[in-house]
Structures are given as structure tokens and as C-alpha cells.
Design an enzyme around this catalytic site. Structure first.
Site, PDB file in Angstrom:
ATOM      1  N   HIS A  28       0.538  -0.993   0.182  1.00 11.33           N
ATOM      2  CA  HIS A  28       0.107   0.384  -0.225  1.00 11.33           C
ATOM      3  C   HIS A  28       0.957   1.336  -0.246  1.00 11.33           C
ATOM      4  O   HIS A  28       1.940   0.765   0.055  1.00 11.33           O
ATOM      5  CB  HIS A  28      -1.024   0.062   1.399  1.00 11.33           C
ATOM      6  CG  HIS A  28      -2.324  -0.856   0.946  1.00 11.33           C
ATOM      7  ND1 HIS A  28      -3.264  -0.642   2.253  1.00 11.33           N
ATOM      8  CD2 HIS A  28      -2.774  -2.200   0.338  1.00 11.33           C
ATOM      9  CE1 HIS A  28      -3.689  -2.097   1.263  1.00 11.33           C
ATOM     10  NE2 HIS A  28      -3.588  -2.646   0.562  1.00 11.33           N
ATOM     11  N   GLU A  81       1.453   3.776   1.858  1.00 10.02           N
ATOM     12  CA  GLU A  81       1.824   3.764   3.817  1.00 10.02           C
ATOM     13  C   GLU A  81       2.929   2.772   3.326  1.00 10.02           C
ATOM     14  O   GLU A  81       4.122   2.880   3.718  1.00 10.02           O
ATOM     15  CB  GLU A  81       1.059   4.112   4.626  1.00 10.02           C
ATOM     16  CG  GLU A  81       0.461   4.725   4.608  1.00 10.02           C
ATOM     17  CD  GLU A  81      -1.120   4.020   4.169  1.00 10.02           C
ATOM     18  OE1 GLU A  81      -0.975   3.447   2.713  1.00 10.02           O
ATOM     19  OE2 GLU A  81      -2.594   4.508   4.717  1.00 10.02           O
ATOM     20  N   SER A 115      -7.195   8.362   3.856  1.00  3.83           N
ATOM     21  CA  SER A 115      -7.025   7.245   5.249  1.00  3.83           C
ATOM     22  C   SER A 115      -6.322   5.574   5.433  1.00  3.83           C
ATOM     23  O   SER A 115      -6.539   5.489   4.088  1.00  3.83           O
ATOM     24  CB  SER A 115      -8.742   7.532   5.995  1.00  3.83           C
ATOM     25  OG  SER A 115      -8.323   7.230   7.527  1.00  3.83           O
ATOM     26  N   CYS A 137      -5.808   2.178   5.784  1.00  5.99           N
ATOM     27  CA  CYS A 137      -6.686   0.956   6.312  1.00  5.99           C
ATOM     28  C   CYS A 137      -5.819   0.063   7.715  1.00  5.99           C
ATOM     29  O   CYS A 137      -4.648   0.696   7.962  1.00  5.99           O
ATOM     30  CB  CYS A 137      -6.051   0.047   4.904  1.00  5.99           C
ATOM     31  SG  CYS A 137      -4.573  -1.190   4.922  1.00  5.99           S
ATOM     32  N   CYS A 188      -1.474  -0.572   7.358  1.00  9.75           N
ATOM     33  CA  CYS A 188      -1.345   0.531   7.523  1.00  9.75           C
ATOM     34  C   CYS A 188      -0.865   1.296   8.799  1.00  9.75           C
ATOM     35  O   CYS A 188      -0.156   1.489   9.149  1.00  9.75           O
ATOM     36  CB  CYS A 188      -1.612   1.509   5.714  1.00  9.75           C
ATOM     37  SG  CYS A 188      -0.698   0.614   4.892  1.00  9.75           S
TER      38      CYS A 188
END
Ligand SMILES: [Zn+2]
Length: 154
Positions: free
Chosen positions: A57, A59, A84, A86, A89
């Protein structure tokens, strides 16, 4: 380098840039930046498609690209992300005790902000229009890829 000119807008801008690169690569347009004391340690972007990865992802890719860091560095870092986080992350941020996360937007997705807050993480949602547009386009043009990204069937 520490610079008074480099604030949240600047660092979030780096994350947005990554998200745009990811979109152009055919991927999920989510980007991130990890910043310590005003210094950019790494930037990253969702690369699930590009790397055929289940866990890259925005992040996690960013944190991975920063390499191995002392615990004390994470604990004084800020994670910038266009969307925002998950649970995966957020969990990575909790593991390393990253104390602050700046979120571009949470209109299209929000799962972990309570979890993060419960663990003392400062989550600042800036509701950035570019970040909203990136996800609106994603949901309109690549919806199945998005649902795959958050572990749902389209
Ligand atoms: Zn994630």
C-alpha cells in the site's frame, strides 16, 4: 534538512505526487511520505499492481523504502498519506509507534482512525481536494482494483 518553508502542505504534496505516478502506472493512486524532523526519509506509493504485491500500500511501500530505522526515529516521525490508512498500514504505524499521521482525505475510505486515536496517534485529516479527486477517479474508472485493495470482492 529542516526548513520553515516545509510544512504539512509540502510533505502531503510529495505523497500526492506519488499517488499520481501510481495512477499513471496503472495502479491505485495512493501515495505517502515519511518525514523525520523535517527531513524526508522516503516516499512511496501503492504498488500492488506494479509489483503484484498483496501488501504494498502507499504507506507500507513508503515505510519499506525507508529501510531499517532505529525505533527512536519512527517515534519522532510523521507519516503523510493521501488516503486514510487501512488496518494494515495503521498497524505498521502502531508497531513502530509513529506518533502522527497526516491524512489527505477520509471521505472515500476510513477504517482505522479510531484505532489509531485509541493508541495515542495524532491523526490530522486535512481534506485535500486533490486527494479527493484522485480517489473519485479511482472509484469511477478502476472500481474492482480498489475493492481488491481493501480486501473486498467487487
Ligand atoms: Zn493500507
Amino acid at each position: 534538512m529542516n526548513s520553515p518553508l516545509r510544512g504539512d502542505q509540502y510533505f502531503l504534496g510529495l505523497a500526492i505526487e506519488q499517488a499520481q505516478i501510481g495512477w499513471e502506472e496503472g495502479g491505485v493512486p495512493i501515495g505517502a511520505a515519511l518525514v523525520h524532523d523535517g527531513e524526508v526519509l522516503a516516499v512511496g506509493r501503492n504498488r500492488r499492481v506494479q509489483m503484484n504485491s498483496a501488501i504494498r500500500h502507499g504507506e507500507t511501500d513508503c515505510i519499506e523504502r525507508a529501510g531499517r530505522l532505529p525505533a527512536s526515529v519512527y517515534r519522532k516521525s510523521v507519516l503523510y498519506t493521501t488516503l486514510s490508512p487501512c488496518f494494515m498500514c495503521a498497524g505498521t504505524a502502531l508497531l513502530y509507534e509513529i506518533p502522527r499521521i497526516v491524512v489527505g482525505e477520509n471521505r472515500s475510505f476510513e477504517r482505522s482512525e479510531r484505532l489509531l486515536a485509541d493508541h495515542g496517534v495524532q491523526v490530522d485529516v486535512v481534506d485535500n481536494a486533490e486527494c479527493v479527486q484522485l480517489m473519485e477517479r479511482m472509484l469511477a474508472e478502476r472500481p474492482s482494483l480498489w475493492f481488491e485493495d481493501i480486501g473486498e470482492d467487487a
